[in-house]
Design an enzyme around this catalytic site. Structure first.
Site, PDB file in Angstrom:
ATOM      1  NE  ARG A 231      -4.225  -1.363   0.033  1.00 46.28           N
ATOM      2  CZ  ARG A 231      -4.313  -2.428  -0.760  1.00 46.28           C
ATOM      3  NH1 ARG A 231      -3.330  -2.730  -1.594  1.00 46.28           N
ATOM      4  NH2 ARG A 231      -5.391  -3.195  -0.754  1.00 46.28           N
ATOM      5  CD  GLU A 259      -2.793   2.832  -5.813  1.00 48.85           C
ATOM      6  OE1 GLU A 259      -3.810   2.134  -5.933  1.00 48.85           O
ATOM      7  OE2 GLU A 259      -1.773   2.458  -5.216  1.00 48.85           O
ATOM      8  CG  HIS A 282      -3.059  -1.147  -6.906  1.00 46.48           C
ATOM      9  ND1 HIS A 282      -3.503  -0.460  -5.813  1.00 46.48           N
ATOM     10  CD2 HIS A 282      -3.200  -2.466  -6.558  1.00 46.48           C
ATOM     11  CE1 HIS A 282      -3.912  -1.296  -4.869  1.00 46.48           C
ATOM     12  NE2 HIS A 282      -3.732  -2.539  -5.310  1.00 46.48           N
ATOM     13  N   GLY A 284      -0.861  -5.730  -8.978  1.00 50.73           N
ATOM     14  CA  GLY A 284      -0.345  -6.930  -8.308  1.00 50.73           C
ATOM     15  C   GLY A 284      -1.292  -8.116  -8.400  1.00 50.73           C
TER      16      GLY A 284
HETATM   17  N1  NAI Z   1      -0.646  -4.742  -5.093  1.00 48.86           N
HETATM   18  C1  NAI Z   1      -1.723  -5.470  -5.014  1.00 48.86           C
HETATM   19  O1  NAI Z   1      -2.489  -5.583  -5.974  1.00 48.86           O
HETATM   20  C2  NAI Z   1      -2.028  -6.185  -3.752  1.00 48.86           C
HETATM   21  C3  NAI Z   1      -1.621  -5.691  -2.546  1.00 48.86           C
HETATM   22  N2  NAI Z   1      -1.899  -6.380  -1.394  1.00 48.86           N
HETATM   23  C4  NAI Z   1      -1.444  -5.806  -0.114  1.00 48.86           C
HETATM   24  O2  NAI Z   1      -0.590  -6.735   0.531  1.00 48.86           O
HETATM   25  C5  NAI Z   1      -0.933  -6.782   1.900  1.00 48.86           C
HETATM   26  C6  NAI Z   1      -0.485  -8.100   2.488  1.00 48.86           C
HETATM   27  O3  NAI Z   1      -1.248  -9.149   1.929  1.00 48.86           O
HETATM   28  P1  NAI Z   1      -1.199 -10.633   2.518  1.00 48.86           P
HETATM   29  O4  NAI Z   1       0.207 -11.105   2.628  1.00 48.86           O
HETATM   30  O5  NAI Z   1      -2.142 -11.424   1.695  1.00 48.86           O
HETATM   31  O6  NAI Z   1      -1.789 -10.399   3.981  1.00 48.86           O
HETATM   32  P2  NAI Z   1      -1.581 -11.306   5.261  1.00 48.86           P
HETATM   33  O7  NAI Z   1      -2.603 -10.865   6.239  1.00 48.86           O
HETATM   34  O8  NAI Z   1      -1.519 -12.745   4.891  1.00 48.86           O
HETATM   35  O9  NAI Z   1      -0.132 -10.889   5.796  1.00 48.86           O
HETATM   36  C7  NAI Z   1       0.180  -9.667   6.348  1.00 48.86           C
HETATM   37  C8  NAI Z   1       1.178  -9.912   7.483  1.00 48.86           C
HETATM   38  O10 NAI Z   1       1.722  -8.668   7.901  1.00 48.86           O
HETATM   39  C9  NAI Z   1       1.921  -8.742   9.299  1.00 48.86           C
HETATM   40  N3  NAI Z   1       2.058  -7.357   9.799  1.00 48.86           N
HETATM   41  C10 NAI Z   1       1.117  -6.411   9.936  1.00 48.86           C
HETATM   42  N4  NAI Z   1       1.681  -5.254  10.354  1.00 48.86           N
HETATM   43  C11 NAI Z   1       3.005  -5.485  10.477  1.00 48.86           C
HETATM   44  C12 NAI Z   1       4.105  -4.687  10.858  1.00 48.86           C
HETATM   45  N5  NAI Z   1       3.954  -3.406  11.220  1.00 48.86           N
HETATM   46  N6  NAI Z   1       5.336  -5.240  10.857  1.00 48.86           N
HETATM   47  C13 NAI Z   1       5.509  -6.527  10.497  1.00 48.86           C
HETATM   48  N7  NAI Z   1       4.515  -7.352  10.129  1.00 48.86           N
HETATM   49  C14 NAI Z   1       3.265  -6.831  10.118  1.00 48.86           C
HETATM   50  C15 NAI Z   1       0.689  -9.484   9.806  1.00 48.86           C
HETATM   51  O11 NAI Z   1       0.936 -10.031  11.092  1.00 48.86           O
HETATM   52  C16 NAI Z   1       0.554 -10.552   8.733  1.00 48.86           C
HETATM   53  O12 NAI Z   1       1.304 -11.714   9.082  1.00 48.86           O
HETATM   54  C17 NAI Z   1      -2.444  -6.551   1.910  1.00 48.86           C
HETATM   55  O13 NAI Z   1      -2.892  -6.081   3.158  1.00 48.86           O
HETATM   56  C18 NAI Z   1      -2.629  -5.541   0.808  1.00 48.86           C
HETATM   57  O14 NAI Z   1      -2.528  -4.241   1.330  1.00 48.86           O
HETATM   58  C19 NAI Z   1      -2.568  -7.574  -1.400  1.00 48.86           C
HETATM   59  C20 NAI Z   1      -2.980  -8.109  -2.585  1.00 48.86           C
HETATM   60  C21 NAI Z   1      -2.819  -7.426  -3.857  1.00 48.86           C
HETATM   61  O1  HPV Z   2      -6.203  -7.396  -2.888  1.00 45.48           O
HETATM   62  C1  HPV Z   2      -5.682  -6.288  -2.645  1.00 45.48           C
HETATM   63  O2  HPV Z   2      -5.410  -5.892  -1.497  1.00 45.48           O
HETATM   64  C2  HPV Z   2      -5.355  -5.386  -3.746  1.00 45.48           C
HETATM   65  O3  HPV Z   2      -4.723  -4.361  -3.531  1.00 45.48           O
HETATM   66  C3  HPV Z   2      -5.811  -5.722  -5.096  1.00 45.48           C
HETATM   67  O4  HPV Z   2      -6.487  -4.604  -5.587  1.00 45.48           O
HETATM   68  P1  HPV Z   2      -7.457  -4.775  -6.865  1.00 45.48           P
HETATM   69  O5  HPV Z   2      -8.500  -5.764  -6.456  1.00 45.48           O
HETATM   70  O6  HPV Z   2      -6.585  -5.290  -7.960  1.00 45.48           O
HETATM   71  O7  HPV Z   2      -7.971  -3.410  -7.107  1.00 45.48           O
END
Ligand code: NAI
Ligand code: HPV
Length: 399
Positions: A231, A259, A282, A284
């Site tokens: 993010r 964004e 964005h 991913g």
């Molecule tokens: N670019 C994109 O299109 C996408 C971006 N994302 C972003 O990626 C993030 C992570 O996704 P996942 O791995 O699936 O989530 P997840 O919930 O499986 O993993 C996140 C991890 O971060 C840890 N965490 C939270 N705050 C922390 C901190 N300050 N320091 C260290 N660890 C911390 C949590 O304990 C958790 O283990 C989502 O929240 C989303 O914002 C997710 C999917 C698509």
């Molecule tokens: O799953 C997330 O957290 C994402 O950031 C993906 O965003 P999107 O569904 O591709 O707009």
């Protein structure tokens, strides 16, 4: 039931929603400001990155469930939903591989400057001399911030490049880290100092806002890489620009702050113009594989919700119940018994925090487990026991 899908969604999964008996309104171009009007009379709202604001939650008087067809829920006013008893769910883990693949792509692109190579070729410029300078990834240290679903998927892929892995996570996933060959760092700064590449995989919560600022970048090695596919709110853009200019930091981003909303817009961002930058829009989660997996999960959540009245993956359930005591009432399964019991609980001024009622085979008897914030007085349990022909047994247990 009516479902509004206010984002781009695979067509064949729209049919699956309809096959659940749902009336589907597909509004892929809906914006956050249009949503209060669009979601006004739906029970289920499905979104990707379209923001679900307090205005939408409050305008949608029939709303019961918001499904984030993705991972991050920072785009949804979860507090507003919780205040109105509306479930918010996400689709955890279903787009992790796609994000991990893009992350690895950005790491490779930063090392070999693939986009810059391409841009010069497009301009009719051959520059083998300049682009022959690259470090290579083997033996370099990748620092992963967050070892959740995406952090782990990146670790597995980076291991194939024979990178050394260090990690920082709030929850001590020591065993998990070890199984992935990740050496844990005690602090974020330790991770910054040890890493040649830092990759961020944590949610965009309020407490994580601006976590990567001057103090963090000052500890990163000169010429190291910083990749954020999580993010834009997590990094301080001005600090990042300074580190790019003064410490030769290379930066790979999929996410920005702010964004643009929607699929196309003009975008003038200070980092994008710097030579050490590579970036994506964005995207991913935007592979067909990931979007099909997400859509299938959204349909599954709806199916369960229709069947059981409760969705899976709810993110806004109170985990730490305020209940301290369980009042367990075995009773005959007859009309009005529970109402009589609850009337007595009310008379003694006790709030019911949670409650279940389980029917035994034959439907002659049932057990109600009524969780209360404080112990009921003896007079209250006696009064319940005395309900004529209704009660089998009353017990009180701590919770
Ligand atoms: N670019 C994109 O299109 C996408 C971006 N994302 C972003 O990626 C993030 C992570 O996704 P996942 O791995 O699936 O989530 P997840 O919930 O499986 O993993 C996140 C991890 O971060 C840890 N965490 C939270 N705050 C922390 C901190 N300050 N320091 C260290 N660890 C911390 C949590 O304990 C958790 O283990 C989502 O929240 C989303 O914002 C997710 C999917 C698509
Ligand atoms: O799953 C997330 O957290 C994402 O950031 C993906 O965003 P999107 O569904 O591709 O707009």
């Amino acid at each position: 039931m009516r479902v509004v899908i206010a984002d781009k969604f695979p067509e064949n999964y729209l049919l699956e929603f309809r096959s659940l008996g749902l009336e589907v309104e597909y509004r892929p171009e809906a914006s956050a400001t249009e949503l209060p009007a669009i979601a006004g009379d739906c029970e289920i709202l499905v979104v990707r990155s379209t923001k679900v604001t307090r205005e939408t939650i409050e305008a949608a008087s029939r709303l019961q469930l918001v499904i984030r067809a993705g991972a991050g829920i920072d785009t949804i006013d979860v507090d507003a939903a919780s205040a109105r008893g509306i479930y918010v769910t996400n689709c955890p883990g279903k787009n992790s591989v796609a994000v991990a693949e893009l992350t690895v792509g950005l790491i490779l692109a930063l090392d070999r400057r693939i986009p810059q190579n391409t841009a010069d070729l497009r301009e009719g410029q051959w520059n083998k001399k300049e682009y022959s300078k690259a470090d290579g990834l083997k033996g370099k240290t990748l620092g992963l911030v967050g070892l959740g679903s995406i952090g782990q998927a990146v670790a597995r892929r980076a291991a194939a490049f024979e990178m050394n892995l260090v990690g920082y996570t709030r929850s001590p996933h020591l065993e998990l880290a070890q199984s992935l060959g990740i050496v844990p760092c005690a602090t974020l700064f330790e991770l910054a100092e040890r890493s040649d590449v830092v990759s961020v995989h944590i949610p965009g919560t309020a407490e994580n806002r601006g976590l990567f600022g001057d103090a963090f970048f000052a500890r990163m090695k000169h010429g190291a890489s910083f990749v954020n596919t999580s993010r834009g709110s997590l990094h301080d853009t001005a600090a990042l620009e300074k580190a790019m200019r003064e410490r030769n930091l290379r930066v790979g981003l999929d996410v920005y702050n702010p964004e643009p909303e929607g699929g196309t817009a003009s975008f003038d961002h200070p980092l994008c113009k710097l030579p050490g930058f590579v970036g994506t829009h964005h995207i991913g989660a935007s592979t067909e594989q990931a979007q099909n997996a997400i859509a299938a999960e959204a349909v599954r959540i709806c199916r369960e919700f229709i069947k059981l009245g409760q969705p899976q993956n709810a993110v806004n359930i109170e985990r730490a119940s305020p209940a301290k005591v369980q009042l367990i009432v075995r009773h005959y399964d007859r009309v009005g018994v529970l109402a009589s019991v609850l009337a007595i609980v009310r008379k003694y001024g006790l709030n019911v925090e949670e409650m279940t009622n389980t029917i035994f085979a034959g439907a002659k008897a049932a057990v109600a487990t009524i969780r209360l914030a404080s112990a009921p007085p003896l007079a209250m349990t006696t009064e319940i026991e005395d309900l004529k022909d209704q009660i089998i047994q009353v017990t009180v247990k701590p919770f």
